[in-house]
Design a protein around this motif. Structure first.
Motif, mmCIF file in Angstrom:
data_model
loop_
_atom_site.group_PDB
_atom_site.id
_atom_site.type_symbol
_atom_site.label_atom_id
_atom_site.label_comp_id
_atom_site.label_asym_id
_atom_site.label_seq_id
_atom_site.Cartn_x
_atom_site.Cartn_y
_atom_site.Cartn_z
ATOM 1 N N PHE A 161 -0.382 7.176 7.667
ATOM 2 C CA PHE A 161 0.196 5.837 7.763
ATOM 3 C C PHE A 161 1.069 5.745 9.010
ATOM 4 N N HIS A 162 1.849 6.756 9.244
ATOM 5 C CA HIS A 162 2.745 6.722 10.397
ATOM 6 C C HIS A 162 2.021 7.002 11.718
ATOM 7 N N TYR A 163 0.930 7.723 11.696
ATOM 8 C CA TYR A 163 0.110 7.882 12.908
ATOM 9 C C TYR A 163 -0.412 6.511 13.335
ATOM 10 N N VAL A 164 -0.867 5.765 12.352
ATOM 11 C CA VAL A 164 -1.362 4.421 12.635
ATOM 12 C C VAL A 164 -0.228 3.549 13.168
ATOM 13 N N SER A 165 0.957 3.699 12.589
ATOM 14 C CA SER A 165 2.117 2.928 13.051
ATOM 15 C C SER A 165 2.387 3.171 14.528
ATOM 16 N N ALA B 162 4.453 6.117 -5.050
ATOM 17 C CA ALA B 162 4.868 6.172 -6.452
ATOM 18 C C ALA B 162 3.798 6.782 -7.366
ATOM 19 N N CYS B 163 2.586 6.965 -6.871
ATOM 20 C CA CYS B 163 1.511 7.476 -7.729
ATOM 21 C C CYS B 163 1.682 8.975 -7.980
ATOM 22 N N ASP B 164 1.025 9.422 -9.027
ATOM 23 C CA ASP B 164 1.086 10.827 -9.418
ATOM 24 C C ASP B 164 -0.017 11.587 -8.696
ATOM 25 N N LEU B 165 0.368 12.239 -7.612
ATOM 26 C CA LEU B 165 -0.583 12.968 -6.786
ATOM 27 C C LEU B 165 0.104 14.214 -6.263
ATOM 28 N N ASP B 166 -0.658 15.239 -6.002
ATOM 29 C CA ASP B 166 -0.106 16.462 -5.445
ATOM 30 C C ASP B 166 0.661 16.156 -4.154
ATOM 31 N N VAL B 167 1.733 16.858 -3.934
ATOM 32 C CA VAL B 167 2.637 16.563 -2.823
ATOM 33 C C VAL B 167 1.980 16.744 -1.452
ATOM 34 N N VAL B 168 1.061 17.686 -1.299
ATOM 35 C CA VAL B 168 0.450 17.921 0.012
ATOM 36 C C VAL B 168 -0.435 16.756 0.441
ATOM 37 N N PRO B 169 -1.433 16.374 -0.360
ATOM 38 C CA PRO B 169 -2.236 15.227 0.068
ATOM 39 C C PRO B 169 -1.411 13.951 0.191
ATOM 40 N N LYS B 170 -0.394 13.810 -0.648
ATOM 41 C CA LYS B 170 0.457 12.635 -0.579
ATOM 42 C C LYS B 170 1.159 12.569 0.777
ATOM 43 N N TYR C 41 0.800 -1.224 0.000
ATOM 44 C CA TYR C 41 0.000 0.000 0.000
ATOM 45 C C TYR C 41 0.835 1.277 0.000
ATOM 46 N N LEU C 42 1.795 1.373 0.909
ATOM 47 C CA LEU C 42 2.530 2.630 1.048
ATOM 48 C C LEU C 42 3.447 2.895 -0.137
ATOM 49 N N LYS C 43 4.256 1.930 -0.546
ATOM 50 C CA LYS C 43 5.176 2.143 -1.667
ATOM 51 C C LYS C 43 4.440 2.478 -2.967
ATOM 52 N N PRO C 44 3.391 1.719 -3.345
ATOM 53 C CA PRO C 44 2.660 2.103 -4.558
ATOM 54 C C PRO C 44 2.007 3.481 -4.433
ATOM 55 N N PHE C 45 1.518 3.792 -3.241
ATOM 56 C CA PHE C 45 0.911 5.100 -3.042
ATOM 57 C C PHE C 45 1.945 6.204 -3.225
#
Length: 126
Positions: A48-52, A33-41, A27-31
């Motif tokens: 992800f890290h809050y959950v961690s 790698a996706c083309d998304l604006d840097v802020v929401p990314k 989930y995290l690595k493919p996410f």
């Protein structure tokens, strides 16, 4: 010692390991790698890290209370109920999302709810 709480802590630790291994790979690595604006990314990366952090701390607390249940310097009931309810609601949310999503067989493909249910059940069976 409280076996049910200790089992909940062990399952929580296993789920945390899954979060870091399979979760990062699938989930995290493919996410990232996706083309998304840097802020929401970066917001999602933070989530992800809050959950961690939450999973690590909750796992440790469950194991510590499970091992030293009788000698806790506080009443563990509130803490255990808090953790149990969090995992129960994680399961509920994931089940609802899986059942209402367009993912075919979502309940089986989004299987993490099984861990959340087991953790909550072990906590509440203490």
């Amino acid at each position: 010692m409280n076996t049910m709480v200790l089992l909940a802590g062990i399952v929580a630790a296993m789920a945390t390991l899954g979060h870091f291994t399979a979760g990062t790979k699938m989930y995290l690595k493919p996410f990232k790698a996706c083309d998304l604006d840097v802020v929401p990314k970066n917001v999602i990366l933070s989530v992800f890290h809050y959950v961690s952090v939450y999973q690590i701390l909750s796992s440790l607390l469950l194991i510590m209370v499970g091992v030293n249940y009788e000698n806790c310097m506080y009443d563990p009931t509130m803490v255990l109920n808090f953790i149990g309810m969090n995992y129960a609601f994680f399961a509920l949310v994931q089940i609802i999302i899986a059942l209402t999503s367009s993912v075919k067989g979502g309940l089986f493909k989004m299987f993490q709810w099984v861990f959340w249910v087991l953790i909550a059940v072990f906590v509440f069976l203490r």
